[in-house]
Design a protein around this motif. Structure first.
Motif, mmCIF file in Angstrom:
data_model
loop_
_atom_site.group_PDB
_atom_site.id
_atom_site.type_symbol
_atom_site.label_atom_id
_atom_site.label_comp_id
_atom_site.label_asym_id
_atom_site.label_seq_id
_atom_site.Cartn_x
_atom_site.Cartn_y
_atom_site.Cartn_z
ATOM 1 N N ARG A 219 4.509 -5.039 5.957
ATOM 2 C CA ARG A 219 5.106 -6.477 6.253
ATOM 3 C C ARG A 219 5.038 -7.419 5.020
ATOM 4 N NH1 ARG A 219 5.504 -7.795 11.876
ATOM 5 N NH2 ARG A 219 4.337 -6.013 13.180
ATOM 6 N N LEU A 220 4.123 -7.096 4.200
ATOM 7 C CA LEU A 220 3.949 -8.014 2.929
ATOM 8 C C LEU A 220 5.146 -7.442 2.106
ATOM 9 C CD1 LEU A 220 2.641 -9.906 1.121
ATOM 10 C CD2 LEU A 220 1.312 -7.941 0.232
ATOM 11 N N ALA A 221 5.625 -6.587 1.872
ATOM 12 C CA ALA A 221 6.580 -5.907 1.165
ATOM 13 C C ALA A 221 7.846 -6.534 1.590
ATOM 14 C CB ALA A 221 6.603 -4.564 0.868
ATOM 15 N N ARG A 222 8.223 -6.328 2.995
ATOM 16 C CA ARG A 222 9.478 -6.748 3.720
ATOM 17 C C ARG A 222 9.551 -8.353 3.484
ATOM 18 N NH1 ARG A 222 8.542 -3.338 9.128
ATOM 19 N NH2 ARG A 222 8.994 -1.167 8.308
ATOM 20 N N SER A 223 8.457 -8.922 3.729
ATOM 21 C CA SER A 223 8.707 -10.318 3.497
ATOM 22 C C SER A 223 8.171 -11.164 2.515
ATOM 23 C CB SER A 223 8.057 -10.974 4.820
ATOM 24 O OG SER A 223 6.687 -10.720 4.745
ATOM 25 N N CYS A 224 8.291 -10.460 1.237
ATOM 26 C CA CYS A 224 7.772 -10.927 -0.090
ATOM 27 C C CYS A 224 8.580 -12.207 -0.707
ATOM 28 C CB CYS A 224 7.870 -9.914 -1.100
ATOM 29 S SG CYS A 224 6.819 -10.423 -2.466
ATOM 30 N N PRO A 225 8.118 -13.526 -0.835
ATOM 31 C CA PRO A 225 9.022 -14.418 -1.324
ATOM 32 C C PRO A 225 9.085 -14.151 -2.555
ATOM 33 C CG PRO A 225 6.484 -14.992 -0.651
ATOM 34 C CD PRO A 225 6.477 -13.573 -0.390
ATOM 35 N N PRO A 226 10.291 -15.051 -2.858
ATOM 36 C CA PRO A 226 10.661 -14.864 -4.232
ATOM 37 C C PRO A 226 9.755 -15.371 -5.336
ATOM 38 C CG PRO A 226 12.420 -16.107 -3.220
ATOM 39 C CD PRO A 226 11.132 -16.190 -2.089
ATOM 40 N N ASN A 227 8.683 -16.272 -5.094
ATOM 41 C CA ASN A 227 7.692 -16.725 -5.947
ATOM 42 C C ASN A 227 6.475 -15.811 -6.063
ATOM 43 O OD1 ASN A 227 7.007 -17.794 -2.981
ATOM 44 N ND2 ASN A 227 5.030 -18.406 -4.102
ATOM 45 N N LEU A 228 6.591 -14.643 -5.297
ATOM 46 C CA LEU A 228 5.386 -13.539 -5.268
ATOM 47 C C LEU A 228 6.020 -12.382 -5.976
ATOM 48 C CD1 LEU A 228 2.397 -12.796 -4.782
ATOM 49 C CD2 LEU A 228 3.063 -12.203 -2.380
ATOM 50 N N THR A 229 5.395 -11.733 -6.903
ATOM 51 C CA THR A 229 5.887 -10.517 -7.490
ATOM 52 C C THR A 229 4.831 -9.293 -7.001
ATOM 53 O OG1 THR A 229 6.926 -11.676 -9.490
ATOM 54 C CG2 THR A 229 6.247 -9.270 -9.601
ATOM 55 N N LEU A 230 5.374 -8.533 -6.374
ATOM 56 C CA LEU A 230 4.369 -7.700 -5.671
ATOM 57 C C LEU A 230 4.596 -6.058 -6.373
ATOM 58 C CD1 LEU A 230 2.490 -6.936 -3.365
ATOM 59 C CD2 LEU A 230 4.380 -6.361 -1.796
ATOM 60 N N VAL A 231 3.471 -5.801 -6.751
ATOM 61 C CA VAL A 231 3.176 -4.278 -7.663
ATOM 62 C C VAL A 231 2.353 -3.702 -6.985
ATOM 63 C CG1 VAL A 231 3.130 -3.307 -9.815
ATOM 64 C CG2 VAL A 231 4.074 -5.355 -9.624
ATOM 65 N N MET A 232 2.544 -2.426 -6.632
ATOM 66 C CA MET A 232 1.588 -1.487 -6.003
ATOM 67 C C MET A 232 1.617 -0.013 -6.980
ATOM 68 S SD MET A 232 2.016 -1.663 -1.757
ATOM 69 C CE MET A 232 2.534 -3.350 -1.179
ATOM 70 N N ALA A 233 0.473 0.458 -6.873
ATOM 71 C CA ALA A 233 0.407 1.953 -7.527
ATOM 72 C C ALA A 233 -0.459 2.841 -6.757
ATOM 73 C CB ALA A 233 -0.194 1.596 -8.934
ATOM 74 N N GLY A 234 -0.099 4.234 -6.563
ATOM 75 C CA GLY A 234 -0.977 4.992 -5.911
ATOM 76 C C GLY A 234 -0.509 6.313 -6.085
ATOM 77 N N ARG A 235 -1.255 7.398 -5.371
ATOM 78 C CA ARG A 235 -0.900 8.611 -5.564
ATOM 79 C C ARG A 235 0.251 9.277 -4.859
ATOM 80 N NH1 ARG A 235 -7.175 10.922 -6.441
ATOM 81 N NH2 ARG A 235 -7.621 9.432 -8.048
ATOM 82 N N HIS A 236 0.373 8.657 -3.567
ATOM 83 C CA HIS A 236 1.420 8.996 -2.671
ATOM 84 C C HIS A 236 2.815 8.213 -2.942
ATOM 85 C CE1 HIS A 236 -2.508 9.643 0.094
ATOM 86 N NE2 HIS A 236 -2.372 10.629 -1.206
ATOM 87 N N GLU A 237 3.765 9.063 -2.360
ATOM 88 C CA GLU A 237 5.040 8.603 -2.501
ATOM 89 C C GLU A 237 5.202 7.485 -1.271
ATOM 90 O OE1 GLU A 237 7.843 11.753 -1.800
ATOM 91 O OE2 GLU A 237 7.490 12.815 -3.746
ATOM 92 N N LEU A 238 6.441 6.686 -1.163
ATOM 93 C CA LEU A 238 6.474 5.720 -0.365
ATOM 94 C C LEU A 238 6.296 5.975 0.895
ATOM 95 C CD1 LEU A 238 9.946 4.046 -1.613
ATOM 96 C CD2 LEU A 238 7.613 2.986 -1.522
ATOM 97 N N TRP A 239 5.679 5.280 1.812
ATOM 98 C CA TRP A 239 5.379 5.674 3.034
ATOM 99 C C TRP A 239 6.684 5.296 4.139
ATOM 100 C CZ3 TRP A 239 2.365 2.163 0.677
ATOM 101 C CH2 TRP A 239 2.407 0.829 0.883
ATOM 102 N N SER A 240 6.878 5.903 5.109
ATOM 103 C CA SER A 240 8.039 5.796 6.053
ATOM 104 C C SER A 240 8.502 4.337 6.075
ATOM 105 C CB SER A 240 7.884 6.521 7.224
ATOM 106 O OG SER A 240 6.913 6.063 8.244
ATOM 107 N N GLY A 241 7.225 3.421 6.411
ATOM 108 C CA GLY A 241 7.591 2.033 6.726
ATOM 109 C C GLY A 241 8.082 1.418 5.562
ATOM 110 N N LEU A 242 8.478 1.767 4.622
ATOM 111 C CA LEU A 242 9.319 1.040 3.389
ATOM 112 C C LEU A 242 10.506 1.921 3.128
ATOM 113 C CD1 LEU A 242 6.238 0.770 0.757
ATOM 114 C CD2 LEU A 242 7.475 -0.631 2.388
#
Length: 285
Positions: A219-242
């Motif tokens: 939900r954070l990724a879907r509703s991320c406002p323009p003033n917030l730059t969101l960066v994630m890193a992990g070992r798994h590929e994108l999950w279905s919700g994205l």
């Protein structure tokens, strides 16, 4: 009297920790009487929960290891001991401007970096964060699979950057069992951030395997406002919700293929070009 056993899942529920943590404790030999059978463990019902050796910062301390000033210093190890501290990239790290410029392109809601361990995800994040004054860094661990624990860690990380931050996880906990908990928590968090410009880096997101915490990240990724730059890193590929966000072109994705050294980067790393070593990095298709 015949000894009775419990599964890692049952032990996790009994001890109030994650099932993954139970497996780790068994592998480390810290659960007395635990026996491995194939892919799982059998744990005596009488076994007690091992002492938690984790420090308050949220990372782990190896048995017998003294956390001295040098080890606690950012950049002294592969990652900072403090999960909120922005670690410094090693002096020997190869500069990767071609990848840094792909992080947070205009129009994206999320930059997602994923690859197996050893591909330099965290080092790339360190290089991206270097010199930026708006970065909020949070290294996740397996405790963050619990949404309340995750929100407390996220709150602490944001509060270090935003002294006047009107968000308190404890105020939301009485409503944790309700279906509206995650959207309500996200709404309260974004309201507390307001219009302030921030870069939120979440490392090791693969430690969150599902549940309410992953729902929050989605939900954070879907509703991320323009003033917030969101960066994630992990070992798994994108999950279905994205997936929908990716189809809409809102995700900048950096994969293991991208993280492999180019010819120029390999030459900088080795000081010369090794054709055989480079072939190992880039095997023929």
């Amino acid at each position: 009297m015949r000894l009775k056993y419990m599964t890692p899942k049952e032990a996790a529920e009994k001890w109030g920790i994650s099932q993954r943590r139970v497996h780790t404790l068994c592998l480390e030999g810290r659960v007395e009487g635990a026996e491995r059978h194939g892919w799982t463990w059998l744990i005596p019902e009488t076994a007690e929960k091992p002492e938690d050796l984790r420090v308050k910062s949220g990372r782990y301390v190896k048995r017998g290891q003294d956390l001295n000033k040098e080890q606690a210093r950012p950049g002294a190890g592969s990652k900072a001991q403090n999960p909120f501290l922005i670690p410094a990239a090693p002096d020997t790290a190869v500069p990767r401007p071609r990848l840094i410029e792909r992080i947070a392109p205009p129009g994206s809601s999320l930059t997602y970096i994923h690859a197996d361990a050893g591909y330099g995800k965290t080092t790339l994040l360190m290089q991206y964060a270097s010199g930026r004054s708006d970065v909020v860094w949070l290294s996740l661990d397996d405790r963050d699979g619990d949404v309340a624990c995750f929100l407390r860690h996220l709150e602490d990380a944001l509060r270090k950057k935003l002294p006047r931050f009107d968000f308190y996880t404890t105020d939301l906990l009485p409503f944790a069992a309700k279906d509206t908990f995650v959207p309500a928590a996200l709404s309260a968090l974004l309201k507390a951030v307001g219009r302030r410009r921030l870069t939120l880096i979440l490392d090791d997101v693969h430690t969150i395997a599902g549940g309410a915490a992953m729902d929050f990240l989605t939900r954070l990724a879907r509703s991320c406002p323009p003033n917030l730059t969101l960066v994630m890193a992990g070992r798994h590929e994108l999950w279905s919700g994205l997936f929908r966000l990716k189809m809409d072109g809102k995700i900048a994705e950096i994969t293991r293929t991208d993280l492999r050294f180019s010819r120029e980067e390999a030459e900088k790393l080795w000081g010369f070009f090794d054709e055989a070593a480079y072939a190992l990095i880039h095997p023929p298709a």
